[in-house]
Design an enzyme around this catalytic site. Structure first.
Site, PDB file in Angstrom:
ATOM      1  N   HIS A 111       0.860  -1.186   0.000  1.00 19.47           N
ATOM      2  CA  HIS A 111       0.000   0.000   0.000  1.00 19.47           C
ATOM      3  C   HIS A 111       0.898   1.238   0.000  1.00 19.47           C
ATOM      4  O   HIS A 111       1.533   1.558   0.996  1.00 19.47           O
ATOM      5  CB  HIS A 111      -0.901  -0.001   1.231  1.00 19.47           C
ATOM      6  CG  HIS A 111      -1.659   1.278   1.401  1.00 19.47           C
ATOM      7  ND1 HIS A 111      -2.718   1.608   0.594  1.00 19.47           N
ATOM      8  CD2 HIS A 111      -1.503   2.305   2.256  1.00 19.47           C
ATOM      9  CE1 HIS A 111      -3.190   2.784   0.961  1.00 19.47           C
ATOM     10  NE2 HIS A 111      -2.457   3.229   1.971  1.00 19.47           N
ATOM     11  N   ASP A 136       0.987   5.138  -0.255  1.00 13.67           N
ATOM     12  CA  ASP A 136       0.234   6.380  -0.246  1.00 13.67           C
ATOM     13  C   ASP A 136       0.774   7.296  -1.337  1.00 13.67           C
ATOM     14  O   ASP A 136       1.970   7.597  -1.372  1.00 13.67           O
ATOM     15  CB  ASP A 136       0.348   7.065   1.114  1.00 13.67           C
ATOM     16  CG  ASP A 136      -0.462   6.337   2.185  1.00 13.67           C
ATOM     17  OD1 ASP A 136      -1.657   6.101   1.949  1.00 13.67           O
ATOM     18  OD2 ASP A 136       0.103   6.006   3.237  1.00 13.67           O
ATOM     19  N   ASP A 195      -7.263   1.567   2.854  1.00 14.89           N
ATOM     20  CA  ASP A 195      -6.918   2.584   3.857  1.00 14.89           C
ATOM     21  C   ASP A 195      -7.817   3.822   3.813  1.00 14.89           C
ATOM     22  O   ASP A 195      -7.549   4.799   4.485  1.00 14.89           O
ATOM     23  CB  ASP A 195      -5.452   3.009   3.660  1.00 14.89           C
ATOM     24  CG  ASP A 195      -4.906   3.815   4.820  1.00 14.89           C
ATOM     25  OD1 ASP A 195      -5.332   3.582   5.968  1.00 14.89           O
ATOM     26  OD2 ASP A 195      -4.041   4.677   4.594  1.00 14.89           O
ATOM     27  N   HIS A 254      -6.449   9.667  -0.531  1.00 10.97           N
ATOM     28  CA  HIS A 254      -7.002   9.711   0.826  1.00 10.97           C
ATOM     29  C   HIS A 254      -6.083  10.300   1.896  1.00 10.97           C
ATOM     30  O   HIS A 254      -6.432  10.261   3.081  1.00 10.97           O
ATOM     31  CB  HIS A 254      -7.482   8.311   1.243  1.00 10.97           C
ATOM     32  CG  HIS A 254      -6.395   7.292   1.390  1.00 10.97           C
ATOM     33  ND1 HIS A 254      -6.225   6.270   0.487  1.00 10.97           N
ATOM     34  CD2 HIS A 254      -5.435   7.121   2.315  1.00 10.97           C
ATOM     35  CE1 HIS A 254      -5.212   5.523   0.860  1.00 10.97           C
ATOM     36  NE2 HIS A 254      -4.707   6.017   1.979  1.00 10.97           N
TER      37      HIS A 254
END
Length: 1005
Positions: free
Chosen positions: A262, A264, A374, A579
């Site tokens: 994951h 970001d 997330d 996000h």
């Protein structure tokens, strides 16, 4: 027999830490190291490789914050290592507890070929297996000295979050640069002991299996010669074969491991660094795929794939090969893993349009799953969007973070506002960074809430947040857990393989209706107001640009539709809905760049809009009003232009008790000497809006210091202290029927203009705040004389109801919630809307008055916060907001006024009125997009939905000859099972369910 379990466990830990792990590399020689520090921003790979480095050594400090250093390491494999496996150990100064959150590197060969990434849990590079001895070694490392923002004492304010304030102090100390012999037998013994030791600790203390492992571990430890670990490792492994080969129980939980990182797209690092993080991680994963035949890696976020293609073609070539082999899997079908609460209807749709189209165009892959591990909660309109994009599954993990209530399912059907259901899974492992620890696997099995009716769950496996991905240690552990007594079973599988199995075994999964509210991170609806305003403004400018450009392209031969420009702008806006960007939880650098980006996009989109409108207006001196809203306004039809008609007048008079009265024959608004609204009277309904004894437009200031996650969280105790900002420096009459109010508080200043326009049933509230507070929360309160047990807030393609009471812990936890353009509160027959142009956070509370037993329902909009982490200067400066109070509003009025406050009219001098490209004869049917088809065919695409929450019939009329009508998905592809609406000439008859979303593609006849 005496219980010596704890003695064996303690022995295992010490022997592993002090003897066996160090023996993985039994011999080493230092490499020669030189370094070149790139000035300023990162340089192209070729430039970094060609630069002339200066000698350096282990123990030297390196790396100014956000700098790039190119290390060159050289050496020779000793002749005596012939036949051995040799690796380079390249430790840039890592803290192994911080994968993804500090310095990282990407290793290249001298010819520019990427080898693999370096991070705290991945410091090795294979040199030879087996070595011949005498090999010359030369490697280059592009090392990023990203500073540690989230440290062991988290949430401390830091200036390291922006290169402009971070300084130049070196951040890291070069720790190890060696060639070493890699003893795979010892390494395998480490994995054996780790898997069994971790499993042993998770089994019941009275379990026979636990003691089987205890005894086997003890015997294996006895076989380890502590003075010759390498010579005795094989014998120790042999004593573990029995307990490692005992198969799992038939009823064991089944875990689908999906290789994962994951990443970001921005957070504690800027966007440009994410480009490199993706390159490092994907280099690692393609290397692992070559070495591990069972391993499967999935990566979401088409934007990140596009970055590799654009910036790192040498990495892209390896990725494409791995995709073709079915081992590197595009996941999620979205442009980024966006926030889903705040993006508007069209933006949320376009996340899937651009994401899915990228994977289809590049690889021919269609994603059936939305992949959002997330994201901070999920809006109730999302299921319909997922389905309309051609997908059917959703994965997330974040709901496990909720503070108050435990979600009752891990696998279920999620039902949205229109009735669409999406098969959804929350991995019970409760992390998207699974590392195959025994505690994680045991937790997944124990935690799984659907036991007895389902048995499958998914584990996203690999270091994430800042990237890194899966490691060879995780893969080795998963191999031992494939079929091991006492453990859940583990298989490497794609997201599609998992969902197919999970859905097949659970055909009657339970249903959850409405939003998936995260009981945490509620302040992300307010933090970084400038970023949020940029997003909202961009969404509406894009609507205007597509509408008027399509209209001009159809009507004006000389106007060309700007396909490429709009595609690029959409992707930029979608990227910034990631996000940690739109929610305001990134470092200062990210938000500084975002504000500049939004300003540039606004200028470009305004240019497109103005060019299209000039082409449509033609030559002449008439004052034409262009109406971009989906409803007729002042006599101007939706999507058309003509001179506006305004009826009536508005007046301002002094108020006897001080202040002023605004009156336009529809509303009479009293503003007292404090600048507060003490009456908003709906003349036609003979009804007061403001609760007796209260005042609306009341600024309120709260202390705001959450227990953790400063930019993300507001804790409920913030309500315990509040200061009503009732003192006004001035309350004076303004232009027209308006009042100007100025307040100062702390180090800040608020200026408001309250105005009432002729013929309008709304009080406009324009607010400017020069904000210089710290750890404060500013709200604007509207106590309404309404008895309501629920209220509506706009979400994608409709609205969602929330209770005003707190009967249960689930309701009490929603003390801050999201809206788009409006919040609406209603008694049967009469309601009030509060609309906005850029705010999302709000709260609604209710109280019963002792004087008259009436109910006061208070709506408060959230304006500004001032957290100090990760951006210590969050929101400092000038902000402008626009709200409007709409007494007597039905839900349709809320929808209409919400659009009007976000899409103000534009005036152009011209000679001819502009007829709409599409008209609709029912206000309940709202058009969200009018555009030309993305394929360049010239077809007109119109997207619309039922917006009032009821059934609707409508006729859409095209302003051009229609050749055919096709119902499509969001990607403008025909829907095989859709019924083509009846149409005659230019008129198309449609019937919609509550909140139903429809996309039509119209060929031009």
């Amino acid at each position: 027999m005496h219980d010596d379990r704890t003695l064996v466990e303690a022995r295992l830990k010490r022997v592993l830490d002090e003897r066996i792990r160090p023996a993985v590399y039994p011999a080493s020689v230092p490499l020669d190291v030189a370094v070149w520090h790139a000035p300023g921003e990162p340089v192209p790979v070729a430039e970094g490789l060609a630069a002339e480095p200066s000698p350096t050594a282990v123990g030297e400090r390196w790396g100014a914050p956000w700098g790039t250093s190119w290390f060159r390491v050289t050496g020779t494999v000793p002749k005596e290592w012939a036949g051995r496996t040799v690796e380079a150990i390249l430790d840039l100064g890592f803290d192994e507890n911080m994968p993804g959150f500090q310095c990282e590197g990407l290793v290249y060969r001298p010819d520019g070929t990427p080898v693999k990434g370096l991070n705290p849990r991945n410091q090795w590079v294979r040199i030879a297996a087996p070595a011949e001895g005498g090999e010359e070694v030369c490697l280059h490392i592009e090392a990023a000295s990203n500073p540690v923002i989230l440290d062991y004492h988290p949430f401390l304010p830091t200036q390291l979050g922006d290169k402009e304030t971070a300084g130049s102090e070196p951040q890291y100390t070069l720790a190890r640069m060696d060639l070493a012999v890699f003893d795979e037998t010892v390494w395998q013994l480490v994995i054996d002991f780790e898997v069994l030791g971790e499993l042993m600790r998770e089994l019941p203390e009275d379990s026979g299996r636990r003691y089987d492992i205890v005894r086997a571990v003890g015997r294996a430890l006895d076989a380890v010669d502590l003075q010759d670990v390498n010579g005795s490792a094989a014998a120790a492994r042999a004593r573990l074969e029995g307990v490692l080969s005992t198969p799992a129980e038939p009823s064991a939980h089944r875990i689908s491991a999906v290789g994962h990182a994951h990443i970001d797209s921005a957070w504690l690092w800027p966007l440009r660094e994410t480009v490199r993080k993706v390159a490092r991680t994907t280099s690692n994963m393609t290397a692992l795929i070559e070495d591990e035949p069972d391993f499967v890696f999935a990566m979401s976020q088409a934007q990140q794939w596009a970055w590799i293609k654009e910036h790192r073609p040498e990495v892209w070539a390896k990725v494409k090969k791995a995709v073709a082999d079915g081992r590197f899997v595009p996941a999620g079908g979205m442009w980024v893993e966006s926030d889903t609460n705040m993006p508007g209807s069209e933006a949320m749709a376009r996340q899937f349009v651009h994401g899915k189209r990228f994977f289809l165009d590049e690889f021919g892959v269609e994603n059936d799953e939305a992949w959002l591990p997330d994201t901070f909660g999920f809006a109730a309109g999302l299921p319909q969007i997922i389905k309309a994009a051609g997908s059917k599954w959703l994965l997330t993990q974040k709901i496990s973070w909720s503070q108050t209530n435990r979600f009752p399912h891990h696998t279920f059907n999620w039902e949205g506002i229109d009735g669409t259901r999406i098969f959804t899974h929350f991995p019970p492992v409760d992390t998207y960074n699974c590392s195959m620890k025994g505690s994680e696997i045991a937790h997944a099995a124990k935690n799984f809430k659907d036991k007895g009716v389902a048995r499958h769950s998914l584990a996203p496996t690999g270091w994430g947040d800042g990237g890194g991905g899966t490691t060879r240690e995780m893969i080795a552990k998963a191999a031992r857990l494939r079929d091991l007594e006492g453990s859940a079973t583990v298989r490497w599988e794609t997201p599609e393989q998992f969902f197919e199995k999970a859905e097949a075994e659970y055909p009657n999964a339970p249903v959850w209706v409405g939003e998936l509210y995260l009981e945490l991170h509620r302040a992300t609806l307010t933090s970084q107001a400038g970023t949020k305003q940029g997003n909202r403004r961009s969404e509406h400018l894009l609507r205007e640009a597509e509408l008027w450009a399509a209209t001009a392209a159809v009507r004006c031969d000389e106007f060309s539709y700007p396909y490429e420009e709009l595609d690029r702008i959409w992707k930029t806006v979608l990227l910034h809905q990631f996000h940690d960007i739109l929610p305001g939880s990134s470092i200062a650098w990210v938000h500084r760049e975002a504000r500049a980006t939004y300003a540039a996009l606004a200028e470009e989109l305004t240019g497109i809009i103005e060019a299209a409108q000039r082409a449509l207006a033609g030559e002449g001196g008439e004052d034409l009003v262009f109406n971009s809203t989906p409803h007729t306004c002042h006599g101007v039809p939706a999507g058309g232009a003509r001179p506006a008609v305004t009826d009536g007048q508005a007046a301002i008079t002094p108020r006897a008790e001080g202040g002023f009265v605004l009156d336009n024959g529809l509303l009479r608004v009293e503003i007292d000497g404090r600048g507060l609204v003490v009456s908003a009277y709906d003349i036609a309904a003979d009804r007061e809006t403001v609760a007796p004894g209260t005042a609306a437009n009341l600024p309120q200031l709260h202390a705001d210091f959450p227990n953790m996650w400063d930019a993300w969280d507001v804790d409920e105790f913030y309500r315990n202290t509040v200061t009503d900002l009732t003192d006004a420096d001035e309350v004076v009459a303004g232009e027209g029927a308006s009042v100007r109010i100025v307040r100062t508080f702390g180090a800040s200043r608020m200026t408001q203009i309250l105005s009432l326009a002729p013929g309008s049933r709304r009080l406009d509230i324009d607010t400017e705040v020069d904000w210089h507070e710290t750890e404060k929360f500013l709200k604007l309160a509207f106590p309404l004389d309404i008895h309501a047990e629920r209220y509506a807030s706009e979400t994608q393609f409709g609205h969602f109801y929330r209770p005003t009471h707190t009967n249960t812990s689930w309701e009490a936890a929603k003390f801050e919630a999201c809206n788009h353009r409006f919040v609406h509160v209603e008694e049967p027959g009469w309601g009030v809307a509060l609309v906005n142009d850029s705010t999302y956070g709000h709260d609604v509370t209710r109280a019963v008055r002792t004087e008259d037993a009436g109910t006061t329902t208070t709506v408060r909009v959230s304006l500004l916060r001032a957290p100090r982490f990760p951006d210590p200067e969050t929101d400092q400066g000038v902000h402008r907001f626009r709200h409007a109070l709409v007494p007597g509003a039905a839900i349709g009025d809320a929808v209409r006024e919400g659009y009007r406050v976000n899409l103000p009219e534009r005036r152009v001098r011209g000679g001819s009125e502009v007829a709409p490209l599409i008209t609709v004869d029912n206000d309940a049917v709202v058009v969200t997009a009018v555009k030309l088809a993305d394929d360049g065919s010239g077809d007109v695409v119109v997207r619309f939905h039922e917006a009032h929450g009821g059934r609707a019939r409508a006729t859409l009329t095209a302003g051009f000859e229609v050749g055919s009508v096709t119902v499509t998905d969001l990607l403008e592809r025909p829907l095989a099972d859709a019924v083509t609406p009846e149409w005659t000439g230019r008129a198309i008859a449609v019937t919609l369910r509550p909140f139903e979303l429809v996309t039509l593609r119209l060929t031009r006849g």
